[in-house]
Design a protein around this motif. Structure first.
Motif, short mmCIF file in Angstrom:
data_model
loop_
_atom_site.label_atom_id
_atom_site.label_comp_id
_atom_site.label_asym_id
_atom_site.label_seq_id
_atom_site.Cartn_x
_atom_site.Cartn_y
_atom_site.Cartn_z
N GLY A 101 0.91 -1.11 -0.18
CA GLY A 101 -0.06 0.15 -0.12
C GLY A 101 0.83 1.19 0.15
N GLN A 102 1.83 1.15 0.81
CA GLN A 102 2.91 2.41 0.96
C GLN A 102 3.61 2.65 -0.68
N PHE A 103 4.08 1.63 -1.43
CA PHE A 103 4.47 1.73 -2.63
C PHE A 103 3.26 2.28 -3.71
N ILE A 104 2.37 1.71 -3.56
CA ILE A 104 1.17 2.11 -4.51
C ILE A 104 1.00 3.89 -4.04
N SER A 105 0.79 4.08 -2.84
CA SER A 105 0.50 5.38 -2.50
C SER A 105 1.44 6.50 -2.87
N LEU A 106 2.78 6.14 -3.08
CA LEU A 106 3.89 6.87 -3.59
C LEU A 106 4.09 6.90 -5.05
N ASN A 107 3.17 5.97 -5.68
CA ASN A 107 2.96 5.92 -7.09
C ASN A 107 4.44 5.29 -7.52
N LYS A 108 4.92 4.31 -6.67
CA LYS A 108 6.15 3.48 -7.24
C LYS A 108 5.72 2.14 -7.77
N ALA A 113 -3.99 1.39 -11.35
CA ALA A 113 -3.14 2.56 -11.45
C ALA A 113 -1.92 2.32 -12.37
N PRO A 114 -1.36 3.13 -12.90
CA PRO A 114 -0.16 2.92 -13.93
C PRO A 114 0.88 2.00 -13.63
N ASN A 115 1.07 2.01 -12.44
CA ASN A 115 2.35 1.63 -11.90
C ASN A 115 2.09 0.35 -11.39
N ILE A 116 0.96 -0.34 -11.34
CA ILE A 116 0.67 -1.81 -11.02
C ILE A 116 0.61 -2.80 -12.04
N HIS A 117 1.46 -3.71 -11.97
CA HIS A 117 1.51 -4.68 -12.95
C HIS A 117 1.28 -6.20 -12.32
N LYS A 118 0.53 -6.88 -13.05
CA LYS A 118 0.39 -8.26 -13.06
C LYS A 118 1.03 -9.13 -13.81
N LEU A 119 2.14 -10.14 -13.74
CA LEU A 119 2.72 -11.03 -14.41
C LEU A 119 2.04 -12.31 -14.21
N THR A 120 1.15 -12.73 -15.27
CA THR A 120 0.55 -13.85 -15.02
C THR A 120 1.01 -15.04 -15.88
N ASN A 121 1.96 -14.88 -16.42
CA ASN A 121 2.50 -15.85 -17.44
C ASN A 121 3.87 -16.47 -16.92
#
Length: 196
Positions: A43-50, A99-107
């Motif tokens: 949550g802290q990374f997300i809130s800081l847009n990292k 959010a643009p900085n959240i990524h899911k790598l499902t492969n």
């Protein structure tokens, strides 16, 4: 006999990404205890847009003839899209934030989260120089990804309380190996303080 370990330096998270490895239902018994401390860091990374990158390990068992599947057998391997493949709900609620900085790598289909995925491209495009490796299992996917990140010239932070595996002995062996030449060992509290 004394030996040299990786130099500890002040934590620098200015150009850091958080990699959350395989926090899936398959590993609930092993890694669920991570969630209460790991989710605030996410949550802290997300809130800081990292950047935060979530991986999900799995295989198409009808066609995957990899050494990894041969090693564990089809019954011991995670079938992609099965219930065991799903992220734990506590983690999924954060991984599904738009959010643009959240990524899911499902492969992801190897211990190394860089292989066959867009992980390196995501990090390079975001000009990331440091990765924080968390998740499960310490001695398989987390350690392998930490070593791979180091070999790609990323600084690696590895929180001891942000990774989990089957036994304390396996966990401690990986931490010792990584500390010797691949990663700066730290804690989630220290990372959270460095982000403040």
């Amino acid at each position: 006999m004394a030996f040299r370990t990786a130099q500890s330096t002040t934590l620098n998270l200015n150009n850091a990404a958080l990699v959350v490895i395989d926090m899936q239902q398959q590993f609930r018994d092993t890694a669920a205890d991570l969630c209460p401390t790991l989710t605030p860091l996410i949550g802290q990374f997300i809130s800081l847009n990292k950047p935060v990158i979530f991986t999900q390990h799995g295989h198409d068992l009808s066609s995957d003839n990899s050494e990894l599947v041969r090693w564990w057998g089809k019954n011991g391997s995670i079938r992609r899209y099965s219930p065991a493949w799903q992220l734990m709900p506590e983690i999924e609620s954060l991984a599904s934030v738009t959010a643009p900085n959240i990524h899911k790598l499902t492969n992801k289909d190897r211990y190394d989260a860089f292989l066959h995925t867009d992980l390196e491209a995501i990090l390079r495009n975001a000009k990331i120089s440091t990765v924080v490796i968390t998740g499960t299992m310490t001695n398989l996917c987390c350690e392998t990804t930490a070593r791979s990140a180091f070999n790609r010239d990323f600084r690696v932070y590895f929180p001891t309380d942000g990774n989990a595996t089957l036994t304390a002995e396996m966990h401690e062996a990986s931490v010792l190996n990584l500390q010797y030449g691949f990663a700066q060992i730290t804690t989630i509290d220290d990372l959270r303080r460095a982000l403040e």
